[in-house]
Design a protein around this motif. Structure first.
Motif, short mmCIF file in Angstrom:
data_model
loop_
_atom_site.label_atom_id
_atom_site.label_comp_id
_atom_site.label_asym_id
_atom_site.label_seq_id
_atom_site.Cartn_x
_atom_site.Cartn_y
_atom_site.Cartn_z
N UNK A 54 0.84 -1.20 0.00
CA UNK A 54 0.00 0.00 0.00
C UNK A 54 0.88 1.25 0.00
N UNK A 55 1.96 1.23 0.78
CA UNK A 55 2.88 2.36 0.80
C UNK A 55 3.54 2.55 -0.56
N UNK A 56 4.01 1.45 -1.15
CA UNK A 56 4.66 1.53 -2.46
C UNK A 56 3.68 2.04 -3.51
N UNK A 57 2.47 1.51 -3.49
CA UNK A 57 1.45 1.92 -4.46
C UNK A 57 1.13 3.40 -4.32
N UNK A 58 0.97 3.85 -3.10
CA UNK A 58 0.67 5.26 -2.84
C UNK A 58 1.79 6.15 -3.38
N UNK A 59 3.03 5.78 -3.08
CA UNK A 59 4.18 6.56 -3.55
C UNK A 59 4.30 6.53 -5.07
N UNK A 60 4.08 5.38 -5.66
CA UNK A 60 4.16 5.24 -7.12
C UNK A 60 3.11 6.11 -7.81
N UNK A 61 1.90 6.10 -7.29
CA UNK A 61 0.83 6.93 -7.86
C UNK A 61 1.16 8.42 -7.71
N UNK A 62 1.72 8.79 -6.57
CA UNK A 62 2.08 10.19 -6.34
C UNK A 62 3.21 10.61 -7.27
N UNK A 63 4.19 9.74 -7.49
CA UNK A 63 5.30 10.04 -8.41
C UNK A 63 4.78 10.22 -9.83
N UNK A 64 3.89 9.35 -10.25
CA UNK A 64 3.32 9.47 -11.60
C UNK A 64 2.53 10.75 -11.78
N UNK A 65 1.76 11.09 -10.78
CA UNK A 65 0.98 12.32 -10.82
C UNK A 65 1.92 13.54 -10.90
N UNK A 66 2.96 13.52 -10.11
CA UNK A 66 3.94 14.62 -10.10
C UNK A 66 4.62 14.74 -11.47
N UNK A 67 5.04 13.63 -12.04
CA UNK A 67 5.70 13.65 -13.35
C UNK A 67 4.78 14.23 -14.41
N UNK A 68 3.51 13.88 -14.35
CA UNK A 68 2.54 14.31 -15.37
C UNK A 68 2.15 15.78 -15.28
#
Length: 132
Positions: A54-68
């Motif tokens: 859940x932590x990894x997923x949350x961070x991954x989604x946040x990173x993708x959002x930031x990149x976009x």
């Protein structure tokens, strides 16, 4: 760059995985993003703390959002993460910021904190631009 509201709406509409995992979009601006997870029983592991996935997923989604935030499309190419601490309840926050942005590769730092500000997770995500 899209404004905060239109980017958030697009992400929610286009990312059913975030909705399924109860990850909510917070403030988003150029090269920065924030998401929240209100811990639920399904977010925890057998020890009743937040599941590492859940932590990894949350961070991954946040990173993708930031990149976009530059208006282009990205996927995760690589991640280096550290699980530092954990919690049983509350609303945790992931905050992402761009470390480096190139033509095709974007490096994003993500920190997840507990409600009191305690660092739970740190990650550096390499995002690859697929279109734009």
């Amino acid at each position: 760059m899209p404004d905060d509201f239109s980017l958030s709406s697009h992400v929610i509409r286009e990312n059913p995985f975030m909705a399924y995992n109860h990850i909510e979009v917070g403030p988003v601006s150029r090269d920065h993003a924030q998401v929240y997870l209100d811990i639920r029983p399904e977010s925890t592991n057998i020890y009743h703390v937040v599941h590492g996935g859940a932590l990894f997923t949350m961070a991954d989604c946040c990173a993708g959002l930031c990149a976009r935030t530059d208006g282009r499309d990205y996927v995760t190419q690589d991640a280096a993460v550290q699980f530092i601490r954990n919690v049983r309840s509350g609303c945790i926050t992931a905050t992402a910021a761009i470390l480096s942005r190139g033509r095709r590769v974007c490096v994003v730092e993500v920190r997840i904190t507990a409600p009191q500000g305690t660092l739970l997770f740190h990650g550096v995500y390499t995002m690859y631009c697929t279109r734009g």
